[in-house]
Design a protein around this motif. Structure first.
Motif, PDB file in Angstrom:
ATOM      1  N   ILE A 127       0.867  -1.179   0.000  1.00  0.00           N
ATOM      2  CA  ILE A 127       0.000   0.000   0.000  1.00  0.00           C
ATOM      3  C   ILE A 127       0.902   1.227   0.000  1.00  0.00           C
ATOM      4  O   ILE A 127       1.700   1.423   0.920  1.00  0.00           O
ATOM      5  CB  ILE A 127      -0.938   0.026   1.218  1.00  0.00           C
ATOM      6  N   GLU A 128       0.776   2.033  -1.024  1.00  0.00           N
ATOM      7  CA  GLU A 128       1.636   3.208  -1.147  1.00  0.00           C
ATOM      8  C   GLU A 128       1.195   4.319  -0.206  1.00  0.00           C
ATOM      9  O   GLU A 128       0.013   4.588  -0.033  1.00  0.00           O
ATOM     10  CB  GLU A 128       1.622   3.724  -2.588  1.00  0.00           C
ATOM     11  N   GLY A 129       2.161   4.980   0.407  1.00  0.00           N
ATOM     12  CA  GLY A 129       1.875   6.067   1.320  1.00  0.00           C
ATOM     13  C   GLY A 129       1.399   7.314   0.601  1.00  0.00           C
ATOM     14  O   GLY A 129       1.745   7.561  -0.555  1.00  0.00           O
ATOM     15  N   SER A 130       0.616   8.114   1.300  1.00  0.00           N
ATOM     16  CA  SER A 130       0.021   9.309   0.696  1.00  0.00           C
ATOM     17  C   SER A 130       0.939  10.522   0.740  1.00  0.00           C
ATOM     18  O   SER A 130       0.851  11.400  -0.116  1.00  0.00           O
ATOM     19  CB  SER A 130      -1.292   9.643   1.416  1.00  0.00           C
ATOM     20  N   GLU A 131       1.846  10.580   1.715  1.00  0.00           N
ATOM     21  CA  GLU A 131       2.697  11.767   1.883  1.00  0.00           C
ATOM     22  C   GLU A 131       4.183  11.451   1.800  1.00  0.00           C
ATOM     23  O   GLU A 131       4.970  12.268   1.310  1.00  0.00           O
ATOM     24  CB  GLU A 131       2.401  12.447   3.219  1.00  0.00           C
ATOM     25  N   ILE A 188       3.364   0.891   3.187  1.00  0.00           N
ATOM     26  CA  ILE A 188       3.394  -0.334   3.985  1.00  0.00           C
ATOM     27  C   ILE A 188       3.676  -1.514   3.069  1.00  0.00           C
ATOM     28  O   ILE A 188       2.982  -1.722   2.076  1.00  0.00           O
ATOM     29  CB  ILE A 188       2.054  -0.596   4.704  1.00  0.00           C
ATOM     30  N   LEU A 189       4.707  -2.285   3.387  1.00  0.00           N
ATOM     31  CA  LEU A 189       5.024  -3.516   2.673  1.00  0.00           C
ATOM     32  C   LEU A 189       4.640  -4.694   3.553  1.00  0.00           C
ATOM     33  O   LEU A 189       5.144  -4.840   4.672  1.00  0.00           O
ATOM     34  CB  LEU A 189       6.514  -3.576   2.344  1.00  0.00           C
ATOM     35  N   PHE A 190       3.729  -5.515   3.051  1.00  0.00           N
ATOM     36  CA  PHE A 190       3.305  -6.722   3.745  1.00  0.00           C
ATOM     37  C   PHE A 190       4.125  -7.875   3.162  1.00  0.00           C
ATOM     38  O   PHE A 190       3.892  -8.304   2.030  1.00  0.00           O
ATOM     39  CB  PHE A 190       1.805  -6.923   3.569  1.00  0.00           C
ATOM     40  N   LEU A 191       5.091  -8.333   3.929  1.00  0.00           N
ATOM     41  CA  LEU A 191       6.127  -9.237   3.429  1.00  0.00           C
ATOM     42  C   LEU A 191       5.964 -10.624   4.042  1.00  0.00           C
ATOM     43  O   LEU A 191       6.211 -10.827   5.234  1.00  0.00           O
ATOM     44  CB  LEU A 191       7.507  -8.665   3.768  1.00  0.00           C
ATOM     45  N   HIS A 192       5.534 -11.568   3.207  1.00  0.00           N
ATOM     46  CA  HIS A 192       5.439 -12.970   3.621  1.00  0.00           C
ATOM     47  C   HIS A 192       6.655 -13.700   3.065  1.00  0.00           C
ATOM     48  O   HIS A 192       6.794 -13.861   1.847  1.00  0.00           O
ATOM     49  CB  HIS A 192       4.169 -13.607   3.056  1.00  0.00           C
ATOM     50  N   VAL A 193       7.527 -14.138   3.949  1.00  0.00           N
ATOM     51  CA  VAL A 193       8.790 -14.721   3.486  1.00  0.00           C
ATOM     52  C   VAL A 193       8.760 -16.246   3.555  1.00  0.00           C
ATOM     53  O   VAL A 193       8.051 -16.850   4.360  1.00  0.00           O
ATOM     54  CB  VAL A 193       9.994 -14.177   4.281  1.00  0.00           C
ATOM     55  N   THR A 194       9.554 -16.841   2.711  1.00  0.00           N
ATOM     56  CA  THR A 194       9.689 -18.291   2.635  1.00  0.00           C
ATOM     57  C   THR A 194      11.009 -18.720   3.290  1.00  0.00           C
ATOM     58  O   THR A 194      11.863 -17.892   3.624  1.00  0.00           O
ATOM     59  CB  THR A 194       9.643 -18.754   1.167  1.00  0.00           C
ATOM     60  N   GLY A 195      11.170 -20.019   3.469  1.00  0.00           N
ATOM     61  CA  GLY A 195      12.453 -20.582   3.870  1.00  0.00           C
ATOM     62  C   GLY A 195      12.916 -20.244   5.268  1.00  0.00           C
ATOM     63  O   GLY A 195      14.084 -20.479   5.593  1.00  0.00           O
TER      64      GLY A 195
END
Length: 348
Positions: A127-131, A188-195
């Protein structure tokens, strides 16, 4: 969470015999901004719902996903479910990446001890920030587990199905605010990582090949096991918080203020020590951010009796407590994403 290979008896003793250090309220009042009384925050906060966490976890940690071992068909199926969830909410992916998937090559993992693992994928929603769109708040959790052993599925409902669905639910809350015209000022970066279970491979690959510069990454809030309780805290309304003051003097203060203004859980700092025998500061994906000088906070419920066993199932999750812990991470992220100045790195 990545397993630490020490005798099980030692684990039991470490869990049961240590003395917990709990939070005080003294620092809370010094937070520079607060979620309390913020109507936009309160509306988004209410979007974090127990029934939705449960619904998603019953899919992510089902037998159909075959224990979500790194690069396995079951893990890929879980990843597809997550991507479709983000699509249904209208949450996209980083433009620079071109999709929700960041491939983590087999060769990369093999060099780090991940023998015979196939290519796998981190999943990134954005989700890209507004400011301040160039400044990034990362909310992370690993979606792999240990797969199937001797024909028995290890579902990993807590480890880390609970963190996976928490990240998804937090994304939904931020997206609801954005649709109401109150989206986050920072991205906001929603990061689902593997391994993760094999060696924190997905988060290491991301920090070695970041989609957004690490210099622009404000914080990583990492969620790994928040759906259960451990023997030491049975029945308590608590969460372990690890690493929140290792690099920034502000992050712990912000998290405590967010907690005080929401569910007021007991914040337990027992493991908030790099020299602790369990070495939990080093055992989940936040560490790959921390070693690159990005402030981190790791939210965790402790080592319980079903850790890395086939009995880590959805029926044993404390869903109301999972909801409260998810709400805490969201409240902390809201402050970090919307405060005037990004938090400082003032510790080494």
């Amino acid at each position: 969470m990545k397993k630490l290979f020490i005798p099980l008896l030692s684990v039991a003793l470490l869990v049961s015999c240590g003395t917990a250090k709990t939070s005080s309220d003294s620092a809370s009042a010094t937070a520079s901004s607060s979620v309390k009384g913020d109507k936009a925050f309160l509306a988004a906060y209410k979007e974090i719902k127990t029934e939705d966490l449960k619904k998603n976890l019953y899919v992510i940690a089902s037998d159909e996903m075959e224990g979500r071992d790194t690069g396995s068909p079951g893990q890929k199926k879980a990843g597809e479910y997550m991507v479709n969830y983000y699509k249904s909410l209208g949450i996209g992916f980083p433009k620079a990446l071109g999709s929700y998937y960041q491939t983590v090559p087999s060769a990369f993992m093999k060099l780090r001890g991940g023998e015979n693992l196939p290519d796998s994928e981190n999943i990134l929603a954005f989700i890209e920030g507004s400011e301040k769109p160039e400044e990034i708040v990362v909310i992370s959790g690993h979606y792999d587990h240990v797969g199937t052993r001797n024909g028995v599925v290890y579902n990993g409902a807590d480890d880390d199905g609970s963190g996976t669905v928490a990240v998804m639910e937090i994304a939904k809350a931020f997206q609801s605010a954005k649709k109401a015209g109150k989206g986050p000022k920072r991205s906001i970066l929603f990061l689902h990582v593997t391994g993760e279970e094999h060696g924190l491979f997905g988060s290491e690959f991301y920090t070695n090949n970041p989609v957004f510069p690490l210099a622009n990454t404000v914080v990583d809030l990492n969620i790994d096991m928040i759906g259960r309780d451990d023997p030491e805290n049975r029945g308590k309304q608590y969460v372990y918080v690890i690493g929140s003051e290792m690099l920034s003097s502000q992050l712990k203060v912000i998290n405590e203020a967010a907690n005080k203004n929401t569910n007021n859980l007991e914040l337990n700092y027992k493991y908030d020590d790099p020299s602790d025998p369990q070495r939990l500061y080093y055992r989940s994906d936040h560490y790959n951010f921390a070693k690159n000088n990005v402030p981190v906070a790791f939210f965790f419920d402790g080592i319980h009796e079903d850790y890395h066993k086939p009995t880590d199932d959805v029926e044993k999750i404390d869903y109301p407590l999972l909801t409260k812990r998810t709400q805490l991470v969201f409240a902390t992220a809201w402050d970090l994403a919307n405060r005037t100045e990004r938090i400082v790195v003032d510790k080494k």
